[in-house]
Each structure stands twice: as structure tokens, then as C-alpha cells.
Design an enzyme around this catalytic site. Structure first.
Site, PDB file in Angstrom:
ATOM      1  N   HIS A 360       0.796  -1.234   0.000  1.00 29.23           N
ATOM      2  CA  HIS A 360       0.000   0.000   0.000  1.00 29.23           C
ATOM      3  C   HIS A 360       0.820   1.271   0.000  1.00 29.23           C
ATOM      4  CE1 HIS A 360      -4.193  -1.385   0.489  1.00 29.23           C
ATOM      5  NE2 HIS A 360      -3.610  -2.466   0.981  1.00 29.23           N
ATOM      6  N   LYS A 551      -9.376  14.022   3.384  1.00 29.17           N
ATOM      7  CA  LYS A 551      -8.488  12.862   3.489  1.00 29.17           C
ATOM      8  C   LYS A 551      -7.607  13.083   4.706  1.00 29.17           C
ATOM      9  CE  LYS A 551      -6.906  13.879  -0.727  1.00 29.17           C
ATOM     10  NZ  LYS A 551      -6.937  12.581  -1.368  1.00 29.17           N
ATOM     11  N   ARG A 552      -6.865  12.047   5.120  1.00 28.08           N
ATOM     12  CA  ARG A 552      -5.930  12.248   6.228  1.00 28.08           C
ATOM     13  C   ARG A 552      -5.016  13.431   5.950  1.00 28.08           C
ATOM     14  NH1 ARG A 552      -5.609   8.140  10.246  1.00 28.08           N
ATOM     15  NH2 ARG A 552      -3.986   9.446  11.117  1.00 28.08           N
ATOM     16  N   LYS A 557       0.223  14.431   0.952  1.00 25.76           N
ATOM     17  CA  LYS A 557      -1.056  14.748   0.302  1.00 25.76           C
ATOM     18  C   LYS A 557      -1.174  16.237  -0.020  1.00 25.76           C
ATOM     19  CE  LYS A 557      -3.598  10.844   2.430  1.00 25.76           C
ATOM     20  NZ  LYS A 557      -4.286  10.138   1.308  1.00 25.76           N
ATOM     21  N   THR A 659      -8.558   6.476  -3.003  1.00 26.58           N
ATOM     22  CA  THR A 659      -9.915   6.023  -3.315  1.00 26.58           C
ATOM     23  C   THR A 659     -10.887   7.174  -3.128  1.00 26.58           C
ATOM     24  OG1 THR A 659     -10.033   5.168  -1.054  1.00 26.58           O
ATOM     25  CG2 THR A 659      -9.633   3.561  -2.818  1.00 26.58           C
ATOM     26  N   LYS A 663     -14.425   8.250  -5.217  1.00 27.35           N
ATOM     27  CA  LYS A 663     -15.730   8.581  -4.625  1.00 27.35           C
ATOM     28  C   LYS A 663     -16.213   9.937  -5.120  1.00 27.35           C
ATOM     29  CE  LYS A 663     -14.058   6.398  -0.427  1.00 27.35           C
ATOM     30  NZ  LYS A 663     -13.387   6.741   0.844  1.00 27.35           N
TER      31      LYS A 663
HETATM   32  C1  LIG Z   1     -12.136   6.983   1.138  1.00 26.55           C
HETATM   33  C2  LIG Z   1     -11.740   7.394   2.481  1.00 26.55           C
HETATM   34  C3  LIG Z   1     -10.402   7.686   2.759  1.00 26.55           C
HETATM   35  C4  LIG Z   1      -9.320   7.641   1.698  1.00 26.55           C
HETATM   36  O1  LIG Z   1      -9.231   8.901   1.068  1.00 26.55           O
HETATM   37  P1  LIG Z   1      -7.990   9.273   0.136  1.00 26.55           P
HETATM   38  O2  LIG Z   1      -8.415  10.577  -0.463  1.00 26.55           O
HETATM   39  O3  LIG Z   1      -7.887   8.199  -0.885  1.00 26.55           O
HETATM   40  O4  LIG Z   1      -6.811   9.390   1.005  1.00 26.55           O
HETATM   41  C5  LIG Z   1     -10.066   8.074   4.024  1.00 26.55           C
HETATM   42  N1  LIG Z   1     -10.993   8.165   5.002  1.00 26.55           N
HETATM   43  C6  LIG Z   1     -12.290   7.904   4.772  1.00 26.55           C
HETATM   44  C7  LIG Z   1     -13.257   8.035   5.873  1.00 26.55           C
HETATM   45  C8  LIG Z   1     -12.708   7.507   3.516  1.00 26.55           C
HETATM   46  O5  LIG Z   1     -13.994   7.227   3.303  1.00 26.55           O
END
Ligand SMILES: *Cc1c(COP(=O)(O)O)cnc(C)c1O
Length: 817
Positions: A360, A551-552, A557, A659, A663
Site C-alpha cells: 500500500h 483525506k488524512r 497529500k 480512493t 468517490k
Molecule cells: C475513502 C476514504 C479515505 C481515503 O481517502 P484518500 O483521499 O484516498 O486518502 C479516508 N478516510 C475515509 C473516511 C474515507 O472514506
């Protein structure tokens, strides 16, 4: 399903039948009278009524799995970021509207009680959420699978923002009980730690250990549009002896309880950090606790129908979600060799046939290693097994490459440099029949750069499976306005076949459809605006461009790149307020690991910038900045459908897949992003003209680094950037406090700007200008948004799981008649 089953399902699905079940479950399941029931009790009763309906399917699936003697997939993950279950289960069973009606007839507002369900936040972020999407898709495709993990008492911490700073509070998600799980006190395994090994005539024995029991808790995972279900089995620690009786008898009651408490700590909490294992020993205990119970459980299941290990590899596939479960490899060797007396060579062959591993991350600081001394203390037998595997592997490598000391040092399972450490990714690669990355770029970097020695040795082992997301949760459930619009135009089959969405391309110029598409987005924006007003007091206008980075919080990032653009825009608006600015709301959300100081400072900076911008009368509605606290699955379901613009701006080569990007695009947001991770594949799928791609690509990043990157020079030469950075440095946003953000300034300007924020700044602001131009033209914007939705077919986790099943696990779906 048989006719009888169908009839049974139908009867149970009417609002009337549901109402009766809820009333029943309220009395006999929750133990409350309708007169005394609180909203929480109604939710619990309704959940039990739904669960009863799932259980019938679950038992049938389990029976069919036994009858067909199927190969099963064991998906091992330290994290499952599931979120809420209630609505998801209703949609899977196709009884959402019926339940709504049933609850209404009982005087209960379903929307309100749904909000009371706590998130099962047993994960940090993307990796854990991927595991949750995979469970959903495995069940939907009827792939016989089990998720295995830990039932943490405390999930991911709850994030509050107090005076601009992140404050972490414990998430005791089990407080009100968990109606979705079944405790299995009869399924317990002893997990050993410590002690020493002795060599007998017939083998090795591990003695004088401490132990703890692992007890199973099962959750049903419903498939969509199928009667198939799967199981998520989570382990909880139970002391092997309730009390230390000798201490108790000596009158030392406190010490008697303490020992129990101590041993049960192992499943107490999720480490709030997905890259640097903290509290190292306890974390290692957790990893071993979980995989030891899992390996014992799957061997027991196999042995119920097989008397030798001859067919083990035909019936078992074990998947390692990152390296956290890699101790499963020496544990399976130990169980086979020491306990079941399988000869070493045969056991090793079996191991190499059943394991597969997903990498990952390639960031060196996030690659897991364990101190040899700690392993020797906690898991002495496993360390011996790892050494033996290593000896065999290095011999094989020498045979393959000749005697090359440097190479042997690079690939050894043990890093001999300084403090000796075991490299978990190397162990995973050596023991697995397949190793995959999570996007094309990531898999390529893995093969060509980070693990190229291994790829030369085992070329057939390396492969790519690009991540995906479940359209059930991320579109059907999260955005009813958009999903019902899509249903009305192309039918509802997209839920199980996301490629159906390509039919929407035909409507991208259809004025009626475009108007409804915009209206659906607007409804979602208003829903978010209401919640923000209610929770933060900030009013945002739904016609502004909603620009989201959710995101985190992590340097790679590059939330900082986004903040720098916000500051530059703020300065530009102040300098020229009368220009025709496109009103924007820049929205951030995300948790920072509790030990990650700079990430927390970034949150503080966002808060300070927001404070200044939002209260500047010159700026007004032209720009607002919001930080939404406590990002998690439920918050994501609220936010993502409301986004116009999706910020996917990691430094190229650092985001393995992402991911969140999928979304947001699935919900009709346009992406501003770098050529990183799955952004590249999204770009191919939706068309570059429907995205805003900017910045250095992965090879340009590598070239720039090699040729000597000088961020200070960029700072000095770019006036807009210099002003923004100087404002940060001098306390312009922090009431004159020039200390607060000095680390951020120096990280970017003086300490190498490791993630090349400054290098990409100018390209980023140009891309943002292109965003404004497109947004001024609603027809063009909407056409691009529709192209994004229409192009998302391949990013369903159903496609991802179908590839794993076919190419990696070699399992077939269950026949569900
Ligand atoms: C999808 C998701 C992530 C991953 O987000 P990235 O933008 O790919 O880092 C992190 N936290 C939650 C709650 C998510 O639903």
C-alpha cells in the site's frame, strides 16, 4: 432462492411485517416498552429486526459453502473502516422505503434515528476503507470470503477542533451495544507470547509462554442483489484466567484484577497512525494476537472436512492487506510444522501457494520493520522460523544471481545495518504467490524501483490490481438525489454493474437531464451547508464552487499546496475585489495522527487562515474556508456528494492509489490533480479535458530531485508565493505570533520541501484559474461532471474483487441457486 425463501422474504419485507418485528424486538430484544423507548432504543430494535432478516441468508450461505466445499478467501486486515451499517443493510435487502414507513407508523423518524448509529471506525483511512469496500463486493459477487481483524474497543479517535487545534477524544463505539455482532464465546483460541524454545527429537517446542484468549465476534456482511452474505470475524482479547487466584487468595484484589486488565489490553485500541507503528511492543502483540487466532481458526475449519493437508492450497487463500498481518506467514509455518507435524519443505510449499500480499505504500518511513531483539523476546519461535526462511531464500537468490553481496544485503529479510530489523514487506514477497500494487503507476514503481530485485527473481509474482469503491455506499446510499436521477434515466442496474453508467454519456448535452443533474448537486450542497451552519455557525452559499480536500492530513497529500493557493487567492481578492471572482468555499476535512506534529500544525494553519478570510468584509462571499471536524465514513457520505471540485494533489509517486478521488468523481466532482496513483487511470477513463491535471509527474519529480531541487530559489523568484509564505512566517494569520508556523515555513523553504510543494505551486494556481473559467460556464461544467460519473465503471470495487478472485485467489463464486 427457492420459492419458499422468496415467499418468506416477501412476507418479511412489507412495512406491516417490519412494524411487527420492530415492536417485537423492542420488547424481547431491547427489553423496553414502546412508551418508555428512547430514539436509541428504536434504532436498536429496528436494527435487530433487520439483522433477523440477514441471518436467514447468512445461514443459508454458510450451509452452501460447506456443501460445495468451496475455496475460501481469508482477507486479513488490521483495519476495517466500515462506518454505519443500518442504511446499508436496508438497501442490500431492498427494504429501505418499507422500513421508513414501518418506523413512521410507530411514530419514529428514520432519518433522525439513523444519525444515532455510531460509525464502526476500526481503521485510519484509505486502507481500512478499502477493506470495507472489499467485504461489500466479495459478498455481492458471492465470493466465499471472511474478513478477519481486531474488535478494538476504541476505534479511531474522535477529532474536535478546540481553539483551532485538533483535540483527540476516545471513540468508545460499543457504549450503546452493537446490534450487528454475534459474540461467539465457544470460538476461542489461546495466543502465546514470550517464553523460549527447546529442540526435541521430533521438533521444536515453544514453552514457558504467557497467554491470552482470542474470542470471536461475527458480523454479517450482506451482498447486494444476492442472497449471499459473508462474515467479518473480529477477535477480542479475554484473559485466560478471569482472576489471578493466588493473588486473590492472598487478599491482593487489585493485583488479581490488574493481570486480567493487562492481558486484555491487546484489543483495546486502534493505533491512530497508519504509517509509523507507535507503542511498538503492544502493536506487535496486536498483530500477532490477531493473526494467530485467525490461522488457528482457518486450520480448524479446513480440518473439519479434510483429514490431511493435501488439499489445503485448493481450499484456502490468505490475503495480506499490507504488511501488518505478515506474521501469519511464520505462524502458519509454526502451526503446520510444530503442531501438525508437516515436514518443513512441504509446509513451505503450502505457504507459498496460499498467501498473497498487497503493498500500500512505497514511502520508506512507512515500510514496516520489526526489531530482532523485540521479536526474540515476544515471539522467539517465529524469529527462528523467519531466519530459516531467510537462509533458504538467500541461498536461492545466490543460485539465481550468483554471489553478489550488495544484492544479498538489499533483499535479505533482515536488515543488518545498525539495529537488526526484520523487513516485513520482504517476508511477504518471498512467501506470497502474488504481490500487487493498487494502481498502475504504483505497481510499476514497485516492480521497477522499490522491489526490482525481487521482481527480477520472481517476475510472475508481481501484478497490479487497481483499487475500487463500492457504488452501493458511495453513490446509492450517500446521494439519493443523484442515484434516483440516474435510476430514472438508465435504470437501477448500475448498482451491480457500474459500467452501466456509461449510458449517461448520451445525456451530457440533454438540457433536461443537465438541469436535474445540477439540481441534485445543489440539494446535496444545501444539505451540507445546513449541517455546517448548525455545527459550526458558518454560513456558506450553495451556489459557490465547493472545493474539497477530504483525506488524512499528511505532508505528501499536500494540504499545504491547497492552503498556499487559498492565501494567494485571498491576497488577490483583496487587491482587486471588483473583479468577477467565482465564489468559492474551500473545504478541508481530515484527521492528523496524534504524534504527527506538523500535520497538526497544518490543521492550525487552515483554521487561522479560515478565521482571517471568513471575517474579512472586503472578501465577503467570494471566498470562504472551512475545516469540517471528525472526518470519517459518515462525514464523508455527507460531504462527498456536495463537492464540485476534488483536490487530489499529492506529489506524483507518493499516493499509491487513492480512493477518495474515485468517490468524488463518482459523485460528479471534477478533479484537480497530479498524475499520481489512480488519478492517471481516472484521467484515461473520463478524459483529460474533464479534469484539471497539473504539475510534475513521477519521473519529473525524480529528475528534479536528482538534479538538485532548490525550493528557496522558487520562493525568491515567485512574488505571489513569497508573499503568502512571508505572511505565514510573520504571523499575519496568527495574530502576530511568528513562532506558530515557523516549522511550516522552514519545511517548505529551507529544509528541502521534500514533497515539492513549491515546485508545483505555479502550475497549481494556473489549473485553479482554469477551474474558475469552466465553472463560469455551467453547461461546460455540467458536461464534464457527467463525463466523470459516466466514466467511473471500472472503479467499482466489484471489478477490483473480480480481478483478485480470478488472478490472485483463484476462487469461484458460490452457487446460490
Ligand atoms: C475513502 C476514504 C479515505 C481515503 O481517502 P484518500 O483521499 O484516498 O486518502 C479516508 N478516510 C475515509 C473516511 C474515507 O472514506
Amino acid at each position: 432462492m427457492t420459492a419458499v425463501d422468496l415467499e418468506f422474504d416477501h412476507l418479511n419485507s412489507t412495512p406491516d411485517a417490519l412494524r411487527r418485528s420492530i415492536s417485537n424486538r423492542l420488547i424481547y430484544g431491547v427489553g423496553k416498552d414502546a412508551v418508555a423507548a428512547r430514539p436509541q432504543d428504536w434504532l436498536h430494535a429496528a436494527a435487530l429486526a433487520v439483522r433477523d432478516r440477514l441471518v436467514a441468508r447468512w445461514m443459508k450461505t454458510t450451509r452452501q459453502q460447506y456443501e460445495q466445499d468451496v475455496k475460501r478467501v481469508y482477507y486479513l486486515s488490521m483495519e476495517f473502516l466500515i462506518g454505519r451499517t443500518f442504511t446499508n443493510a436496508l438497501l442490500s435487502l431492498g427494504i429501505y422505503d418499507q422500513m421508513n414507513e414501518a418506523l413512521a407508523s410507530l411514530g419514529v423518524d428514520m432519518a433522525a434515528v439513523t444519525e444515532l448509529e455510531p460509525d464502526a471506525a476500526l481503521g485510519n483511512g484509505g486502507l481500512g476503507r478499502l477493506a470495507a469496500c472489499f467485504l461489500d463486493s466479495m459478498a455481492t459477487l458471492a465470493i466465499p470470503g471472511f474478513g478477519y481483524g481486531i474488535r478494538y474497543h476504541y476505534g479511531m479517535f474522535r477529532q474536535q477542533i478546540v481553539a483551532g487545534e485538533q483535540v483527540e477524544t476516545p471513540d468508545y463505539w460499543l457504549r450503546a451495544g452493537n446490534p450487528w455482532e454475534f459474540p461467539r464465546p465457544e470460538v476461542q483460541y489461546i495466543v502465546h507470547f514470550g517464553g523460549r524454545t527447546i529442540q526435541h527429537e521430533h521438533g521444536v517446542e515453544w514453552i514457558e509462554t504467557d497467554h491470552v484468549n482470542a474470542m470471536a465476534f461475527d458480523t454479517v456482511i450482506p451482498g447486494f442483489g444476492t442472497s449471499a452474505t459473508n462474515t467479518l470475524r473480529l477477535w477480542s482479547a479475554r484473559a485466560t484466567e478471569e482472576l489471578d487466584l493466588s493473588a486473590f487468595n492472598q487478599g491482593d484484589y487489585r493485583r488479581a484484577v490488574e493481570a486480567k486488565e493487562h492481558s486484555e489490553n491487546v484489543s483495546r485500541l486502534l493505533y491512530p497512525d497508519d504509517s509509523t507503528p507507535a507503542g511498538r511492543e503492544l502493536r506487535l502483540r496486536q498483530e500477532y494476537f490477531f493473526i494467530s487466532a485467525t490461522m488457528q481458526d482457518l486450520i480448524r475449519r479446513y480440518q473439519r472436512t479434510h483429514s490431511t493437508f493435501g488439499r489445503f492450497a485448493d481450499k484456502v487463500a490468505i490475503h495480506l492487506n499490507d504488511t501488518h498481518p505478515v506474521l501469519a506467514i511464520p505462524e502458519l509455518m509454526r502451526l503446520l510444522v510444530d503442531i501438525h507435524h508437516v515436514p518443513w519443505g512441504h509446509a513451505w510449499k503450502l505457504v507459498q501457494q496460499v498467501f498473497s500480499y498487497t503493498n500500500h505504500t512505497l514511502m520508506p518511513e512507512a515500510l514496516e520493520t520489526w526489531d530482532v531483539d523485540l521479536l526474540a523476546k515476544l515471539l522467539p519461535r517465529h524469529l527462528e522460523i523467519i531466519f530459516e526462511i531467510n537462509a533458504g531464500f538467500l541461498k536461492e537468490a545466490s543460485g539465481h544471481f550468483g554471489h553478489d553481496i550488495d544484492l544479498i544485503r538489499r533483499i535479505s529479510l533482515v536488515d543488518e545495518y545498525g539495529q537488526r530489523r526484520v523487513r516485513m514487506a520482504h517476508l511477504a514477497i518471498v512467501a506470497s504467490q502474488k504481490v500487487n500494487g493498487v494502481s498502475k503507476l504504483h505497481s510499476q514503481l514497485m516492480e521497477r524501483e522499490f522491489f526490482s530485485d525481487f521482481a527480477r527473481m520472481f517476475p510472475e509474482r508481481f501484478t497490479n490490481v487497481t483499487n475500487g469503491i463500492t457504488p452501493r455506499r458511495w453513490l446509492a446510499q450517500a446521494s439519493r438525489p443523484l442515484s434516483s436521477l440516474i435510476d430514472a434515466r438508465i435504470g437501477s442496474r448500475w448498482r451491480a454493474d457500474l459500467f452501466e453508467l456509461s449510458k449517461l454519456r448520451a445525456f451530457s448535452e440533454d438540457p433536461g437531464f443537465c438541469a436535474e443533474f445540477r439540481a441534485a448537486k445543489r440539494t446535496n450542497k444545501i444539505r451540507l451547508a445546513h449541517r455546517l451552519l448548525h455545527e459550526t455557525g458558518l454560513a456558506i452559499h450553495p451556489d459557490a464552487l465547493f472545493d474539497m480536500q477530504v483525506k488524512r492530513i499528511h505532508e505528501y497529500k499536500r494540504q499545504l499546496l491547497n492552503v498556499l493557493h487559498v492565501i494567494a487567492r485571498y491576497n488577490a481578492i483583496r487587491a482587486n475585489p471588483e473583479r468577477d471572482w467565482v465564489p468559492r468555499v474551500v473545504i478541508f476535512a481530515g484527521k492528523a495522527a496524534s504524534a504527527y506534529k506538523l500535520a497538526k500544525t497544518i490543521i492550525r494553519l487552515i483554521g487561522d487562515v479560515a478565521e482571517k478570510v471568513n471575517n474579512d468584509p472586503v472578501v465577503g462571499d467570494r471566498l470562504k474556508v472551512v475545516f469540517v471536524p471528525n472526518y470519517g465514513v459518515s462525514v464523508a457520505e455527507l460531504m462527498i456528494p456536495a463537492a464540485d471540485l476534488s483536490e487530489q494533489i499529492s506529489m506524483a509517486g507518493t499516493e499509491a492509489s487513492g480512493t477518495g478521488n474515485m468517490k468524488l468523481a463518482l459523485n460528479g466532482a471534477l478533479t484537480i490533480g497530479t498524475m499520481d496513483g489512480a488519478n492517471i487511470e481516472i484521467c484515461d477513463a473520463v478524459g483529460r479535458e474533464n479534469m484539471f491535471i497539473f504539475g510534475l509527474n513521477a519521473s519529473e519529480v525524480a529528475d528534479m530531485r536528482a538534479s538538485g531541487y532548490r525550493p528557496r530559489q522558487i520562493y525568491e523568484e515567485n512574488e505571489v508565493l513569497r508573499l503568502a509564505l512571508d505572511q505565514i512566517r510573520t504571523g499575519y494569520f496568527s495574530g502576530g505570533d511568528s513562532h506558530r508556523f515557523s516549522d511550516i515555513f522552514h519545511t517548505l523553504v529551507d529544509w528541502g520541501d521534500h514533497y515539492m510543494v513549491l515546485a508545483d505551486f505555479e502550475a497549481f494556481t494556473e489549473a485553479q484559474t482554469a477551474v474558475d473559467a469552466r465553472f463560469r460556464n455551467p453547461r461546460a461544467w455540467t458536461a464534464s461532471a457527467i463525463a466523470n460519473v459516466a466514466g467511473m465503471g471500472q472503479f467499482s470495487s466489484d471489478r477490483t474483487i473480480a480481478e483478485y478472485a480470478r488472478d490472485i485467489w483463484r476462487v469461484k463464486p458460490l452457487q446460490t441457486d
